[in-house]
Design an enzyme around this catalytic site. Structure first.
Site, PDB file in Angstrom:
ATOM      1  CG  ASP A   8      -2.031   0.995   1.138  1.00 27.57           C
ATOM      2  OD1 ASP A   8      -3.185   0.585   1.209  1.00 27.57           O
ATOM      3  OD2 ASP A   8      -1.742   2.215   1.013  1.00 27.57           O
ATOM      4  CD  GLU A  11      -8.120   6.145  -1.680  1.00 25.54           C
ATOM      5  OE1 GLU A  11      -7.196   6.172  -2.496  1.00 25.54           O
ATOM      6  OE2 GLU A  11      -7.955   6.094  -0.438  1.00 25.54           O
ATOM      7  CG  HIS A  14      -8.490  -3.067  -1.783  1.00 27.15           C
ATOM      8  ND1 HIS A  14      -9.447  -2.419  -2.529  1.00 27.15           N
ATOM      9  CD2 HIS A  14      -8.321  -2.320  -0.667  1.00 27.15           C
ATOM     10  CE1 HIS A  14      -9.829  -1.314  -1.895  1.00 27.15           C
ATOM     11  NE2 HIS A  14      -9.175  -1.236  -0.755  1.00 27.15           N
TER      12      HIS A  14
HETATM   13  P1  5GP Z   1      -9.651   1.946   0.276  1.00 22.96           P
HETATM   14  O1  5GP Z   1     -10.499   1.656  -0.941  1.00 22.96           O
HETATM   15  O2  5GP Z   1      -9.278   0.701   1.041  1.00 22.96           O
HETATM   16  O3  5GP Z   1     -10.216   3.053   1.113  1.00 22.96           O
HETATM   17  O4  5GP Z   1      -8.289   2.574  -0.236  1.00 22.96           O
HETATM   18  C1  5GP Z   1      -7.465   1.958  -1.138  1.00 22.96           C
HETATM   19  C2  5GP Z   1      -6.103   1.702  -0.551  1.00 22.96           C
HETATM   20  O5  5GP Z   1      -5.231   1.641  -1.653  1.00 22.96           O
HETATM   21  C3  5GP Z   1      -5.577   2.785   0.392  1.00 22.96           C
HETATM   22  O6  5GP Z   1      -5.016   2.163   1.533  1.00 22.96           O
HETATM   23  C4  5GP Z   1      -4.548   3.523  -0.448  1.00 22.96           C
HETATM   24  O7  5GP Z   1      -3.446   3.969   0.299  1.00 22.96           O
HETATM   25  C5  5GP Z   1      -4.130   2.474  -1.462  1.00 22.96           C
HETATM   26  N1  5GP Z   1      -3.819   3.041  -2.757  1.00 22.96           N
HETATM   27  C6  5GP Z   1      -4.565   3.933  -3.458  1.00 22.96           C
HETATM   28  N2  5GP Z   1      -3.974   4.213  -4.624  1.00 22.96           N
HETATM   29  C7  5GP Z   1      -2.831   3.493  -4.673  1.00 22.96           C
HETATM   30  C8  5GP Z   1      -1.791   3.355  -5.653  1.00 22.96           C
HETATM   31  O8  5GP Z   1      -1.790   3.960  -6.700  1.00 22.96           O
HETATM   32  N3  5GP Z   1      -0.784   2.494  -5.347  1.00 22.96           N
HETATM   33  C9  5GP Z   1      -0.763   1.787  -4.190  1.00 22.96           C
HETATM   34  N4  5GP Z   1       0.271   0.965  -3.984  1.00 22.96           N
HETATM   35  N5  5GP Z   1      -1.716   1.883  -3.245  1.00 22.96           N
HETATM   36  C10 5GP Z   1      -2.740   2.732  -3.493  1.00 22.96           C
END
Ligand code: 5GP
Length: 130
Positions: A28, A87, A92
């Site tokens: 992440d 987000e 995931h």
């Molecule tokens: P969630 O949908 O769980 O709120 O957020 C998505 C997760 O993916 C977050 O923890 C964020 O830090 C991570 N994330 C979002 N965009 C990227 C990216 O481009 N690369 C990586 N490695 N992680 C990401």
């Protein structure tokens, strides 16, 4: 196409720790703990519970192997599991090395690791993956 599909396609760089034909695991970018890893299906599905039964089983089994690698590579008591967040519309599983329950708190300040530190964490987990 989600940002995660673009990562799988290699259009956006990532710190990949493991992959097989169906799943992809990578650090992440905004970790709550060192070794915070995301495990995603290569097939784009938004909601975890929209995955087929077989895919959920395979997703979890792949996450288990990644968690075992994290446990070997990063000092921790257990590896926590969370399917949460709104987000990115691409299913995931968050895997987070835990010393205390607070390590799973997404509201706390996230770590700021340098690219070198991220690469070192990635390499350690990748080397422990079986
Ligand atoms: P969630 O949908 O769980 O709120 O957020 C998505 C997760 O993916 C977050 O923890 C964020 O830090 C991570 N994330 C979002 N965009 C990227 C990216 O481009 N690369 C990586 N490695 N992680 C990401």
């Amino acid at each position: 196409m989600t940002i995660f599909s673009r990562i799988v396609a290699g259009e956006i760089p990532s710190y990949m720790v493991a992959e097989d034909e169906l799943f992809y695991a990578f650090l992440d970018i905004n970790p709550v703990a060192e070794g915070h890893t995301l495990v995603i299906p290569k097939l784009e599905v938004d909601y975890f519970f929209d995955e087929s039964d077989g895919m959920i089983a395979a997703h979890m089994q792949f996450a288990k192997r990644v968690a075992q690698a994290i446990k070997k590579a990063i000092p921790c008591t257990k590896v926590g599991v969370a399917v949460m967040g709104l987000e990115v519309p691409h299913s995931h599983i968050h895997l987070i090395p835990m010393q205390t329950e607070g390590d799973m708190d997404f509201r706390k300040e996230h770590l700021k690791l340098t690219p070198e530190e991220m690469q070192a964490v990635c390499d350690k987990i990748a080397a422990a993956f079986e």
